[in-house]
Scaffold this active site. Structure first.
Site, PDB file in Angstrom:
ATOM      1  N   HIS A  21       8.541  80.919 -16.590  1.00 26.19           N
ATOM      2  CA  HIS A  21       7.715  81.756 -15.715  1.00 26.19           C
ATOM      3  C   HIS A  21       8.653  82.449 -14.723  1.00 26.19           C
ATOM      4  CE1 HIS A  21       8.215  78.724 -12.626  1.00 26.19           C
ATOM      5  NE2 HIS A  21       7.497  77.820 -13.284  1.00 26.19           N
ATOM      6  N   HIS A  24      11.486  80.532 -12.835  1.00 25.81           N
ATOM      7  CA  HIS A  24      12.741  80.316 -13.574  1.00 25.81           C
ATOM      8  C   HIS A  24      13.545  81.612 -13.624  1.00 25.81           C
ATOM      9  CE1 HIS A  24       9.822  77.456 -15.678  1.00 25.81           C
ATOM     10  NE2 HIS A  24      10.605  76.690 -14.958  1.00 25.81           N
ATOM     11  N   CYS A 133       8.924  65.241 -12.775  1.00 26.04           N
ATOM     12  CA  CYS A 133      10.230  65.352 -12.092  1.00 26.04           C
ATOM     13  C   CYS A 133      11.330  64.677 -12.894  1.00 26.04           C
ATOM     14  CB  CYS A 133      10.212  64.664 -10.734  1.00 26.04           C
ATOM     15  SG  CYS A 133       9.131  65.381  -9.509  1.00 26.04           S
ATOM     16  N   CYS A 155       2.626  61.953  -7.497  1.00 25.63           N
ATOM     17  CA  CYS A 155       3.866  62.610  -7.078  1.00 25.63           C
ATOM     18  C   CYS A 155       3.507  63.738  -6.105  1.00 25.63           C
ATOM     19  CB  CYS A 155       4.578  63.174  -8.306  1.00 25.63           C
ATOM     20  SG  CYS A 155       5.881  64.352  -7.906  1.00 25.63           S
ATOM     21  N   HIS A 158       4.095  67.169  -8.084  1.00 20.61           N
ATOM     22  CA  HIS A 158       3.253  67.508  -9.233  1.00 20.61           C
ATOM     23  C   HIS A 158       1.776  67.145  -9.064  1.00 20.61           C
ATOM     24  CE1 HIS A 158       7.257  67.752 -11.090  1.00 20.61           C
ATOM     25  NE2 HIS A 158       6.699  68.656 -11.861  1.00 20.61           N
TER      26      HIS A 158
HETATM   27  N1  MSP Z   1      16.030  70.550 -15.976  1.00 18.60           N
HETATM   28  C1  MSP Z   1      16.007  70.489 -14.556  1.00 18.60           C
HETATM   29  C2  MSP Z   1      17.323  71.021 -13.990  1.00 18.60           C
HETATM   30  C3  MSP Z   1      18.562  70.336 -14.467  1.00 18.60           C
HETATM   31  S1  MSP Z   1      19.990  71.054 -13.826  1.00 18.60           S
HETATM   32  C4  MSP Z   1      21.200  70.018 -14.217  1.00 18.60           C
HETATM   33  C5  MSP Z   1      14.852  71.324 -14.007  1.00 18.60           C
HETATM   34  N2  MSP Z   1      14.353  72.253 -14.813  1.00 18.60           N
HETATM   35  S2  MSP Z   1      13.100  73.169 -14.477  1.00 18.60           S
HETATM   36  O1  MSP Z   1      12.929  73.972 -15.651  1.00 18.60           O
HETATM   37  O2  MSP Z   1      11.987  72.386 -14.066  1.00 18.60           O
HETATM   38  O3  MSP Z   1      13.461  74.039 -13.238  1.00 18.60           O
HETATM   39  C6  MSP Z   1      14.555  74.861 -13.245  1.00 18.60           C
HETATM   40  C7  MSP Z   1      14.653  75.686 -12.001  1.00 18.60           C
HETATM   41  O4  MSP Z   1      13.525  76.532 -11.847  1.00 18.60           O
HETATM   42  C8  MSP Z   1      14.769  74.875 -10.710  1.00 18.60           C
HETATM   43  O5  MSP Z   1      15.836  75.393  -9.923  1.00 18.60           O
HETATM   44  C9  MSP Z   1      13.477  75.143 -10.034  1.00 18.60           C
HETATM   45  O6  MSP Z   1      13.614  75.102  -8.645  1.00 18.60           O
HETATM   46  C10 MSP Z   1      13.164  76.543 -10.504  1.00 18.60           C
HETATM   47  N3  MSP Z   1      11.765  76.846 -10.305  1.00 18.60           N
HETATM   48  C11 MSP Z   1      10.673  76.323 -10.928  1.00 18.60           C
HETATM   49  N4  MSP Z   1       9.557  76.818 -10.330  1.00 18.60           N
HETATM   50  C12 MSP Z   1       9.903  77.651  -9.318  1.00 18.60           C
HETATM   51  C13 MSP Z   1       9.228  78.462  -8.411  1.00 18.60           C
HETATM   52  N5  MSP Z   1       7.914  78.531  -8.354  1.00 18.60           N
HETATM   53  N6  MSP Z   1       9.971  79.218  -7.566  1.00 18.60           N
HETATM   54  C14 MSP Z   1      11.329  79.247  -7.596  1.00 18.60           C
HETATM   55  N7  MSP Z   1      12.004  78.489  -8.445  1.00 18.60           N
HETATM   56  C15 MSP Z   1      11.313  77.636  -9.270  1.00 18.60           C
HETATM   57  O7  MSP Z   1      14.469  71.109 -12.869  1.00 18.60           O
END
Ligand code: MSP
Length: 525
Positions: A21, A24, A133, A155, A158
């Site tokens: 989304h 990411h 998480c 959590c 979540h």
């Molecule tokens: N797999 C772990 C990271 C491992 S790094 C060694 C993870 N993955 S994730 O897919 O859940 O998230 C990846 C990134 O996307 C994180 O930096 C997270 O903060 C970011 N975001 C997810 N949702 C977000 C928002 N709504 N806004 C900004 N960034 C967001 O965590």
């Protein structure tokens, strides 16, 4: 190959349980803008991104979809994650998957090294785990649920029930590193940025560090612990190591010493993993800690962190299909202070797109090029006597380039853009004041017209270079219309730190009309 100073920048590796989304995509764009800027400054740049494919979350999703976790991961990487990079014009140098052989075998090497060094022991464990998480939750992040989860511990991130896990685990003696971590934060104030993130981490570590459970035995989707095949590595321990296995740890010493240490860009929700666990792991292994960890904020939709699980997720192509990838990159770089939370709204995106990209920049570029065509048959005129107004433009451009570079070096992407925009605004004002269309009617003002158009066109050259890391497509079109490649070389080869040096476009260079860079978008509402 560049022989400038090393600049190794990473994004988190993304879970493949679901499709991307814009949260990411936001992390990807920020890291890519920083990488493109440094690359264009001649730094020895390396942008690493990838996917995090082990652990319970992915195993459960795959099982629910009736496929193996590997099949699921392959599908999501091919159909969702790699296409997202393309959609956003991310120029990553590598893409690591935690299922890659280069990763798995060197994770084992790292673990064995820590085990041999006495940093790992076997123990019993019982705690509340959040699969979202992929973490045993500290008390501070456990809250009582509401609605359907009334009376249940959930959590805080979540809002989903926690699971009580009771297992024999291997533990990493993280508590041994508490003092060294605090000393690190003290000695290197820039290690964690911004300052608010740093303070939070310091307060957390000062409360006392527990040892970390680093293995699981109730499922097998992960990297086997080298000395005990009944356990797999805890998914975060595995994932963090991607940052070194991708650049040769354990097998290519030359590459490793060329790249490492990295600058990590992460969302604030995963700061603690990167600023506490990760440096402790590296300290235990005798490897240099990262250069820095920068925590950005969350994209909020309707005041809440945007997420698929809360059904507020927006896919990146919902934006790029209408506004284009440049607009996506520009909007998120400009509208949100990097390091703070920021609210996304379609209205704000639409307003900035039209005011800043279409009218402010795009229109300026088209008008200036059209005037070169009309008044000088498509060739840049020579400047004559320089007045204060022209000198003012030169100095604004020079200052903007210096200040924008400083801001990028401090990870302040939004500020860098604000500095660049002083040039856009100044040039628009300059054209309004100088009225080249009026000068064109007066034969005796021919020299002045030449100066005004040279100044405006050279201003566009400065903008093309400074904006190319953010809006690569539009600036390539502008570069082509300026015919700058034959005189100055490719746009991406322009040293961005010299962008503000005035007078690089040669007078007499042929220029062409420019198509509309940011066409108006009719609002559907
Ligand atoms: N797999 C772990 C990271 C491992 S790094 C060694 C993870 N993955 S994730 O897919 O859940 O998230 C990846 C990134 O996307 C994180 O930096 C997270 O903060 C970011 N975001 C997810 N949702 C977000 C928002 N709504 N806004 C900004 N960034 C967001 O965590």
């Amino acid at each position: 190959m560049s022989n400038g100073s090393p600049f190794f920048i990473t994004t988190p590796i993304f879970y493949v349980n679901d499709v991307p989304h814009i949260g990411h995509a936001y992390t990807e764009v920020a890291a890519d803008v920083l990488a493109r800027w440094h690359r264009q400054a001649g730094d020895d740049t390396w942008l690493l991104t990838g996917t995090d494919e082990h652990g319970q979350k992915i195993l459960r999703t795959a099982t629910a979809n009736g496929v193996t976790p590997r099949e699921w991961a392959d599908k999501l990487v091919e159909e969702a994650w790699l296409p997202m990079l393309k959609t956003l014009d991310i120029r990553n140098d590598d893409f690591i998957r935690t299922t890659d052989d280069r990763h798995g075998k060197n994770v084992k090497k790292f673990l064995q090294h820590l085990y041999d060094g006495g940093h790992i022991y076997a123990g019993e464990f019982e705690a509340l785990y959040c699969v979202g998480c992929e973490e045993f939750k500290p008390d501070s992040e456990i809250v009582m649920g509401t609605g359907e989860y009334e009376g249940v511990k959930v959590c805080a991130i979540h809002s989903k029930p926690l699971e009580l896990l009771q297992e024999k685990n291997y533990f990493f003696r993280m508590s041994d590193f508490q003092d060294r971590l605090l000393a690190l934060y003290e000695e290197r104030p820039d290690f964690i940025q911004p300052a608010s993130a740093r303070n939070e981490v310091i307060a957390f570590v000062q409360q006392g560090l527990k040892d970390l459970s680093i293995s699981r035995s109730s499922f097998d989707w992960g990297i086997t612990i080298p000395w005990d095949s009944t356990h797999v590595t805890y998914v975060w321990f595995d994932a963090l190591l991607n940052y070194i296995t991708a650049v040769g740890y354990g097998e290519n010493e030359e590459e490793f010493s060329r790249r490492w240490p990295a600058r990590h860009i992460v969302g604030k929700d995963i700061l603690r993993f990167h600023a506490v666990i990760w440096p402790a792991m590296l300290m235990a292994a005798g490897i240099e800690v990262p250069k820095s960890v920068f925590a950005h904020g969350w994209l909020l939709v309707g005041g809440e962190k945007m997420s698929k699980s809360k059904l507020t997720g927006i896919a990146p192509n919902e934006i790029t299909d209408t506004f284009g990838s440049d607009a996506f990159r520009y909007y998120f770089s400009r509208a949100i202070s990097f390091g703070q939370d920021g609210s996304f709204s379609w209205e704000d995106l639409n307003a900035r797109y039209h005011a800043e990209l279409a009218n402010g920049f795009g229109n300026l570029a088209s008008r200036v090029l059209a005037m070169n065509a009309r008044y000088y048959s498509g060739s840049i005129p020579s400047p004559g006597t320089i007045t204060d107004a022209d000198r003012e433009i030169q100095s604004i451009a020079e200052r903007a380039a210096i200040e924008a570079n400083k801001a990028i070096e401090a990870f302040q992407i939004h500020e860098a853009l604000a500095h660049v925009w002083t040039v856009v605004d100044a040039l628009n004002g300059y054209i309004t004041d100088q009225e080249p269309w009026a000068l064109a009617k007066d034969e005796s003002a021919r020299e002045r017209l030449g100066t005004v158009l040279y100044t405006a066109t050279e201003g566009l050259r400065v903008l093309a270079v400074l904006l190319s890391p953010v809006i690569p497509r539009a600036t390539e079109k502008l570069w082509a219309a300026l015919n700058a490649e034959s005189a100055l070389g490719a746009l991406v080869e322009q040293n961005i730190r010299n962008a503000g040096i005035w007078g690089q476009l040669p007078p007499g260079n042929p220029v062409e009309a420019l198509e509309v860079l940011f066409p108006r978008v009719e609002s559907s509402s």
